[in-house]
Design a protein around this motif. Structure first.
Motif, PDB file in Angstrom:
ATOM      1  N   UNK A 190      15.476  49.966  49.690  1.00 20.77           N
ATOM      2  CA  UNK A 190      16.433  48.893  49.978  1.00 20.77           C
ATOM      3  C   UNK A 190      15.686  47.600  50.275  1.00 20.77           C
ATOM      4  N   UNK A 191      16.246  46.495  49.827  1.00 21.00           N
ATOM      5  CA  UNK A 191      15.663  45.175  50.085  1.00 21.00           C
ATOM      6  C   UNK A 191      16.579  44.393  51.007  1.00 21.00           C
ATOM      7  N   UNK A 192      15.970  43.695  51.972  1.00 22.90           N
ATOM      8  CA  UNK A 192      16.755  42.782  52.797  1.00 22.90           C
ATOM      9  C   UNK A 192      17.148  41.585  51.953  1.00 22.90           C
ATOM     10  N   UNK A 193      18.046  40.757  52.458  1.00 24.63           N
ATOM     11  CA  UNK A 193      18.489  39.603  51.693  1.00 24.63           C
ATOM     12  C   UNK A 193      17.337  38.620  51.477  1.00 24.63           C
ATOM     13  N   UNK A 194      16.429  38.529  52.456  1.00 21.59           N
ATOM     14  CA  UNK A 194      15.272  37.655  52.282  1.00 21.59           C
ATOM     15  C   UNK A 194      14.331  38.162  51.208  1.00 21.59           C
ATOM     16  N   UNK A 195      14.105  39.483  51.184  1.00 17.70           N
ATOM     17  CA  UNK A 195      13.242  40.060  50.161  1.00 17.70           C
ATOM     18  C   UNK A 195      13.873  39.944  48.779  1.00 17.70           C
ATOM     19  N   UNK A 227      22.795  42.056  55.175  1.00 18.22           N
ATOM     20  CA  UNK A 227      22.956  42.613  53.837  1.00 18.22           C
ATOM     21  C   UNK A 227      21.702  43.335  53.375  1.00 18.22           C
ATOM     22  N   UNK A 228      21.905  44.495  52.689  1.00 20.29           N
ATOM     23  CA  UNK A 228      20.812  45.253  52.093  1.00 20.29           C
ATOM     24  C   UNK A 228      21.168  45.561  50.644  1.00 20.29           C
ATOM     25  N   UNK A 229      20.164  45.463  49.768  1.00 20.98           N
ATOM     26  CA  UNK A 229      20.383  45.641  48.335  1.00 20.98           C
ATOM     27  C   UNK A 229      19.603  46.850  47.842  1.00 20.98           C
TER      28      UNK A 229
END
Length: 373
Positions: A1-6, A39-41
């Motif tokens: 999972x990626x954070x919104x910043x990442x 948010x996580x992507x």
């Protein structure tokens, strides 16, 4: 999972753009923390975000973007190809219409100009206070353009008045205006553009002129400008171009004004959070942005995008902001007035006296950087 910043870093979409596309239902995070709202992507969403970034750069309408993303992973790619072809035709039609409109503007411009008249600066001379002219050049020089496509903006405008000389510089993203006292005006009011190297030679001459309240003689004739200090002078040819109407550019809508401590704001900008500008902003170069906010108590804070929205918030180029603060606060000036207007209007920095009243001898404007679609 990626954070919104990442995800922003890896995809080429800004954090604010990712929030926008989440709200529009175009790119919804795989998971949203129920407590913090963070948010996580998922891993598969990175390719989708990169595709979205490319479509965004082309200016594709949001409705079509949504359809492209929905159809992208399907076996039948006909819909995607149809949407891409339709958007390309729109772009080509828009370019054709823009060319026609610009051709009309050029024709109007040629009709307005007198082809029999060549560039000629009126003959004029005046005495300018040496220390005030030096301070004025220091206050505007940073804003002169280095873009070879716009040579007229690579100089400093000198605008003579009966009792003053105004100097102006702009590179489209910022503009600086300053005033120096003058006397002994001989000739009509005149405007002429001094090339940046000549303006720098004039500033160097003023450094060695003894400073103080002494006057130096500024004159222009037949397109040649001369600054004389005693038996020394700096001279050169004026630029053969018309400068934009800086007074019109400086006419801003009413905004929120507040008094700021320069040292505190400078420290907050240098040490505060920054956001990387999207490629294509500021002439095609991604630059660090500072997000400024006037808080409820009237102070100016440098905030992070993740913070709650304040009353007034605007993003500006961080280096340009520091340049403006350094130029206006030269010497012993400790405070400036900052004026926030509409979200798309420039932010203004103005000098004030010891009592906090606006002086009017110098100010700078910075164009904001839009963070969302």
């Amino acid at each position: 999972m990626r954070s919104i910043g990442e995800m922003a870093r890896d995809s080429g979409l800004g954090v604010s753009a990712l929030r926008f596309y989440d709200g529009a239902g175009v790119l919804v995070p795989a998971r949203v923390d129920p407590a913090s709202g963070y948010r996580w992507y998922g891993p598969g969403q990175l390719a989708e975000a990169r595709l979205l970034a490319r479509l965004r750069r082309t200016g594709m309408p949001l409705a079509d973007v949504r359809l492209v993303l929905a159809a992208w992973s399907g076996a039948d790619t006909d819909l995607v190809r149809t949407l891409l072809d339709a958007h390309l035709r729109r772009l080509e039609r828009g370019l054709s219409e823009a060319r026609a409109a610009l051709s009309t503007v050029r024709a109007l411009l040629e009709h307005r100009e007198n082809p029999m008249t060549s560039f000629r600066t009126p003959t004029v001379s005046l005495t300018v206070a040496a220390d005030e002219l030096a301070a004025a050049l220091d206050a505007v020089r940073f804003a002169a353009s280095t873009d070879p496509e716009l040579p007229v903006l690579g100089g400093v405008l000198f605008d003579t008045e009966d009792d003053a000389l105004r100097v102006v510089a702009t590179d489209r993203y910022r503009m600086a205006v300053a005033r120096a006292g003058a006397s002994g005006h001989d000739g009509p009011r005149a405007q002429f553009v001094v090339p940046a190297p000549v303006a720098d030679a004039m500033r160097a001459l003023l450094t060695g002129s003894g400073g103080g309240d002494g006057g130096v003689r500024l004159s222009v004739a037949d397109g040649r400008v001369v600054l004389e200090a005693g038996d020394r002078q700096a001279a050169g040819r004026c630029l053969d171009h018309d400068f934009p109407d800086y007074r019109r550019l400086a006419a801003l809508p009413p905004g929120t004004r507040t008094l700021v401590d320069v040292a505190a704001l400078r420290a907050a900008v240098r040490g505060g959070p920054v956001r990387a500008g999207d490629p294509g902003e500021e002439g095609g170069t991604a630059r660090d942005l500072s997000l400024l906010e006037i808080t409820a108590d009237g102070t100016v804070a440098v905030v992070d995008e993740g913070d709650g929205a304040g009353r007034d918030r605007i993003a500006v180029d961080r280096d340009y902001l520091l340049d403006a603060l350094d130029a206006l606060a030269a010497g012993t000036r400790e405070r400036l007035v900052v004026e926030f207007g509409a979200p798309t209007a420039p932010i203004a920095f103005r000098r004030v006296d010891e009592d906090g009243a606006e002086e009017g001898d110098a100010f700078s404007l910075l164009m904001p950087v839009r963070l969302e679609d």
